[in-house]
Design a protein around this motif. Structure first.
Motif, PDB file in Angstrom:
ATOM      1  N   CYS A  59       0.817  -1.217   0.000  1.00 20.21           N
ATOM      2  CA  CYS A  59       0.000   0.000   0.000  1.00 20.21           C
ATOM      3  C   CYS A  59       0.854   1.271   0.000  1.00 20.21           C
ATOM      4  O   CYS A  59       0.312   2.367  -0.132  1.00 20.21           O
ATOM      5  CB  CYS A  59      -0.960   0.013   1.190  1.00 20.21           C
ATOM      6  SG  CYS A  59      -0.180   0.001   2.813  1.00 20.21           S
ATOM      7  N   ASN A  80      -2.806   1.407  -4.346  1.00 16.55           N
ATOM      8  CA  ASN A  80      -4.060   0.713  -4.073  1.00 16.55           C
ATOM      9  C   ASN A  80      -3.770  -0.784  -4.123  1.00 16.55           C
ATOM     10  O   ASN A  80      -3.523  -1.332  -5.199  1.00 16.55           O
ATOM     11  CB  ASN A  80      -5.113   1.081  -5.112  1.00 16.55           C
ATOM     12  CG  ASN A  80      -6.480   0.513  -4.771  1.00 16.55           C
ATOM     13  OD1 ASN A  80      -6.593  -0.481  -4.063  1.00 16.55           O
ATOM     14  ND2 ASN A  80      -7.523   1.132  -5.279  1.00 16.55           N
ATOM     15  N   SER A 105      -2.704   1.167  -8.868  1.00 18.63           N
ATOM     16  CA  SER A 105      -2.461  -0.206  -8.435  1.00 18.63           C
ATOM     17  C   SER A 105      -1.020  -0.589  -8.751  1.00 18.63           C
ATOM     18  O   SER A 105      -0.317   0.108  -9.492  1.00 18.63           O
ATOM     19  CB  SER A 105      -3.422  -1.156  -9.155  1.00 18.63           C
ATOM     20  OG  SER A 105      -3.184  -1.111 -10.551  1.00 18.63           O
TER      21      SER A 105
END
Length: 320
Positions: A59, A80, A105
């Motif tokens: 994260c 993410n 991501s």
């Protein structure tokens, strides 16, 4: 026949022929200016934080580059993880789902990571970050980024064998480095300075630390094992973890002499966490992984106690 029709359409809709348009790119009299790339770092350092117990749940990522004994670039991003956040992890680093909802991501960041790490000497404090990167690549179906990895924990043990712990926050205190524990960029920066200061302390250069012979040795000989517990004593049967300052070098020996078994960190069988500091404990102690683990175990009904080093010494003295 076609040309008059196109001309009529152009007049009707106000279109211009290509020959009448301004150039899309301004013409230049000479070549484009050349901006030389920054000097390649001698090594880069990476640290990651994860959303939960799954190593792939990255994260936050921090990367710092070092060249010639100084920092030359820093990169940090939230990620993410596309995974659930555990309360324990959020308490540890302060990052929750609301912070990463609009962040990229891992697959979207892969190219940037490849640019920073690919083919370079990559430092991490323990093998956790390498394992997390490998797990995230595997989940995303991407090849692991090829680097030459160097563990700064082993470097620190070689350079400062007498320190009671080589955790990053203790090393930051020992080296007088500004540090925000469990922030990926700050952790990466401190781990990089650990390597720089270790090279200054031991005289061993980066190539020397990448070579095999020094591994498993300290600058004063073989690495000292944890002290063997005495057969009897007031701490017999206790499994003891320590959050110590660099100056409490006698604490493991005192615990072992009283019959306690010194552990590498807090685990499910740990019965005592000793903190070399006064109450109330500092924020650095309260957010440390061992302290949070001990609190979580106690909340779940585990038989673990948290005491200061002075309280432990008083307990040993009273029993004697």
């Amino acid at each position: 026949m076609t040309a008059p029709i196109l001309q009529d359409l152009a007049r009707q809709y106000g279109l211009k022929p290509a020959s009448a348009l301004d150039p899309l790119v301004e013409p230049r009299d000479g070549p484009l200016p050349f901006s030389p790339a920054a000097a390649a770092p001698d090594f880069v350092v990476i640290d990651v934080e994860t959303a939960c117990h799954r190593a792939s749940s990255i994260c936050q990522i921090g990367i710092v580059g070092f060249a010639g004994g100084r920092e030359v670039f820093a990169y940090e991003t939230l990620v993410n993880p596309q995974d659930a956040f555990s309360p324990f992890s959020t308490r540890l680093h302060g990052i929750g789902p609301q912070h990463v909802a609009d962040q990229p991501s891992f697959p979207r960041l892969y190219g940037t990571l490849l640019e920073h790490l690919g083919g370079r000497v990559t430092v991490a404090h323990s093998n956790f970050d390498q394992g997390a990167l490998s797990a995230a690549c595997r989940i995303a179906g991407l090849p692991m980024i090829r680097s030459r990895w160097l563990d700064s924990v082993k470097v620190a043990r070689h350079a400062w064998p007498d320190l009671p712990t080589h955790r990053l926050n203790a090393l930051a205190s020992h080296l007088d480095l500004e540090h925000k524990h469990h922030d990926a960029l700050s952790d990466a920066r401190v781990a990089g300075w650990v390597v720089v200061r270790a090279m200054e302390t031991t005289g061993l250069d980066l190539a020397g630390y990448l070579a095999a012979p020094w591994r498993g040795q300290t600058s004063r000989g073989s690495r000292k094992p944890r002290p063997r517990p005495a057969a009897e004593g007031p701490l017999a049967g206790e499994k003891v973890a320590i959050i110590a300052s660099p100056h409490d070098t006698d604490l493991p020996a005192r615990i072992a002499a009283a019959g306690g078994r010194v552990m590498a960190g807090v685990g499910r069988t740990t019965t005592l966490l000793v903190i070399a500091g006064d109450r109330p404990f500092s924020s650095g102690v309260r957010v440390s992984a061992d302290f949070l683990k001990a609190e979580a175990l106690a909340a779940d009904g585990g038989s673990i106690s948290i005491v200061t080093a002075d309280e432990l010494r008083d307990r040993i003295a009273a029993a004697a």
